[in-house]
Enzyme design. Structure first.
Site, short mmCIF file in Angstrom:
data_model
loop_
_atom_site.label_atom_id
_atom_site.label_comp_id
_atom_site.label_asym_id
_atom_site.label_seq_id
_atom_site.Cartn_x
_atom_site.Cartn_y
_atom_site.Cartn_z
N GLU A 40 -10.40 6.34 1.00
CA GLU A 40 -9.11 5.64 0.80
C GLU A 40 -8.58 5.83 -0.62
O GLU A 40 -7.39 5.73 -0.86
CB GLU A 40 -9.29 4.14 1.11
CG GLU A 40 -8.04 3.29 0.98
CD GLU A 40 -7.00 3.53 2.07
OE1 GLU A 40 -7.30 4.22 3.06
OE2 GLU A 40 -5.86 3.04 1.91
N ARG A 79 0.91 -1.16 0.00
CA ARG A 79 0.00 0.00 0.00
C ARG A 79 0.93 1.19 0.00
O ARG A 79 1.67 1.43 0.95
CB ARG A 79 -0.90 -0.02 1.24
CG ARG A 79 -1.69 1.29 1.50
CD ARG A 79 -2.64 1.62 0.34
NE ARG A 79 -3.51 2.77 0.66
CZ ARG A 79 -3.28 4.01 0.25
NH1 ARG A 79 -2.21 4.31 -0.48
NH2 ARG A 79 -4.13 4.98 0.56
N HIS A 117 2.92 7.05 5.93
CA HIS A 117 3.09 5.64 6.31
C HIS A 117 2.92 4.72 5.10
O HIS A 117 2.52 5.16 4.02
CB HIS A 117 2.10 5.27 7.42
CG HIS A 117 0.67 5.58 7.07
ND1 HIS A 117 0.13 6.83 7.27
CD2 HIS A 117 -0.33 4.82 6.55
CE1 HIS A 117 -1.15 6.82 6.88
NE2 HIS A 117 -1.44 5.61 6.42
N HIS A 161 -2.97 11.06 5.14
CA HIS A 161 -4.33 11.61 5.03
C HIS A 161 -4.60 12.44 6.26
O HIS A 161 -3.83 12.40 7.23
CB HIS A 161 -5.36 10.50 4.86
CG HIS A 161 -4.98 9.19 5.50
ND1 HIS A 161 -4.98 9.02 6.86
CD2 HIS A 161 -4.53 8.03 4.96
CE1 HIS A 161 -4.57 7.79 7.13
NE2 HIS A 161 -4.28 7.17 6.01
N HIS A 174 1.93 7.09 1.79
CA HIS A 174 0.86 8.08 1.68
C HIS A 174 0.54 8.66 3.05
O HIS A 174 1.04 8.18 4.06
CB HIS A 174 -0.40 7.43 1.10
CG HIS A 174 -1.08 6.51 2.09
ND1 HIS A 174 -0.59 5.26 2.38
CD2 HIS A 174 -2.18 6.67 2.87
CE1 HIS A 174 -1.36 4.69 3.30
NE2 HIS A 174 -2.33 5.53 3.62
N GLU A 184 -5.55 6.92 11.46
CA GLU A 184 -5.82 5.56 10.96
C GLU A 184 -5.56 4.55 12.07
O GLU A 184 -4.43 4.39 12.52
CB GLU A 184 -4.90 5.27 9.76
CG GLU A 184 -4.89 3.82 9.29
CD GLU A 184 -3.99 3.64 8.07
OE1 GLU A 184 -4.02 4.50 7.16
OE2 GLU A 184 -3.24 2.65 8.03
MN MN Z 1 -3.38 5.19 5.44
#
Ligand code: MN
Ligand code: MN
Length: 417
Positions: A196, A125, A173, A130, A128, A134
């Protein structure tokens, strides 16, 4: 014919046996079973008035007995407080897949959104961040997670099934599936509107920055960035990471490690409370200093009950990990509704609305209660009544004071004790 009022248990059994017959392809209209079942003869449940001669979705009806055949104590008026992940669009990439349940799908879920993700071994993943925090729990396999905080302090850790992490909002992360078969995990965000598919991605940002600025920023020729992807990677397969200790040594150079780990090894934690009916692990800022999201991991054995209670400080977001059960939510104005829950379902209870969860299966029911607040809080019905003058309570509910004085002074959380 009038008999004693049917219990929910009787009506439930009646329904389940009927739905099983329907599934088996046997024509068994509800009325036939109703007539054979003693105690199912109150005015509102005559059998005949409950048949459904028109269209029906038999598969869904079988999974939702408390909607098809609500307990007589239900009154409706509650908006749906369940949304199955099975309804969500699954975005499939070469390195794995993801799907989400947000307020856009599930209107009651204003303060929390959830994401399921699968990464194959080596699947990444993308790096990134946000705006939301999380919170995550591993539901299968093993992953490598990384992050860097506002002082450049580093974090690299490996997590296994049952372990948690918390990345504060704005902290960059990544997650990568490890061998042999990658992982699956659940992400929970403290914003119902989270998306997401629209996070700050490393590749997306660099792709939208002039090359000459990138070159100047790193004091390097523009050609350094010739292989920059022209579209986001998001979830993509690559080689496995290097050994944990090697990567850890590399990232902590000069600035050191984060002071409070972003990981919490809930898989190794002793339950906060164990009773005959099951157990609960409570993880909040008291034992996981990095978190601003509180959680309870609840296991109910067959017949176990998460007692009648509410949470005075925040909304509750639930995820059902294993088994099956039901929950009734009551709200002011006489609204009450019961819904059934299965593996992969999301539940949502607004702040201070009372509820219980009951294991209806013959295997353990495991579910998560997640709260967008650092501190776990609840008030149980029993605790409330046990600490209120017994005469006063008796004057309301007429149980007799002997019963009231016998209520345990400390909340059970999970019944039977
Ligand atoms: Mn995340
Ligand atoms: Mn609760």
């Amino acid at each position: 014919m009038r008999e004693s009022k049917p219990t929910d248990e009787l009506t439930r059994r009646k329904f389940l046996s009927t739905s099983a017959a329907v599934t088996a392809g046997i024509a068994a209209p509800l009325i036939a079973v109703a007539q054979q079942t003693p105690g199912n003869s109150s005015d509102s449940h005559t059998g005949k008035n409950e048949t459904q001669p028109g269209p029906r979705n038999a598969t869904l009806d079988q999974a939702e007995p408390d909607s098809v055949y609500p307990p007589e104590t239900d009154a409706g008026g509650q908006p749906p407080f369940k949304y199955p992940f099975s309804f969500a669009h699954k975005r499939i990439e070469a390195g794995g897949w993801t799907r989400q349940v947000t307020v856009r799908d599930f209107p009651i879920s204003k303060k929390v959104a959830g994401v399921e993700m699968r990464l194959i071994a080596g699947g990444i993943r993308e790096l990134h961040w946000h705006l939301s925090a999380e919170w995550a729990v591993m539901t299968a396999g093993k992953a490598r997670i990384t992050a860097v905080d506002h002082k450049g302090r580093a974090f690299v850790e490996d997590v296994n099934e049952g372990d948690l992490w918390l990345f504060p909002g704005g902290i960059p992360h990544s997650i990568q599936g490890l061998s042999p078969d990658g992982c699956q995990f659940l992400l929970v965000f403290d914003d119902g509107n989270f998306n997401e598919f629209e996070t700050f991605l490393l590749t997306d940002w660099l792709h939208h920055t002039p090359r000459e600025v990138l070159a100047r920023n790193f004091n390097t020729p523009e050609s350094t960035f010739d292989r920059l992807p022209t579209r986001e990677l998001f979830i993509f397969p690559r080689d496995l990471p290097r050994p944990l200790e090697e990567e850890r040594r590399q990232v902590v150079a000069e600035t050191g490690a984060v002071p409070n780990s972003f990981a919490f090894f809930a898989s190794k934690m002793q339950p906060t409370k164990t009773t005959a009916g099951g157990s609960v692990k409570i993880v909040d800022r008291a034992n996981f200093p990095a978190t601003n999201i509180a959680a309870a991991i609840v296991t109910l054995k067959p017949g176990g009950l998460r007692e009648l209670h509410w949470h005075p400080n925040e909304d509750e977001w639930q995820y059902y990990v294993k088994g099956m059960g039901r929950m009734t939510v009551f709200s002011a104005g006489g609204h009450a509704r019961t819904m059934d829950f299965h593996e992969g379902d999301v539940g949502y209870i607004e702040r201070s609305m009372p509820h219980y969860i009951e294991n209806l299966g013959d295997t353990d029911l495991v579910f998560l209660e997640v709260f967008p607040t650092p501190e776990y809080q609840d008030i149980s019905l029993a605790e409330w009544l046990a600490h209120t003058p017994s005469r006063l309570v008796d004057q309301h509910i007429g149980t007799g004071e002997e019963f009231l004085r016998g209520i345990a002074k400390r909340e059970a959380v999970i019944l039977p004790e």
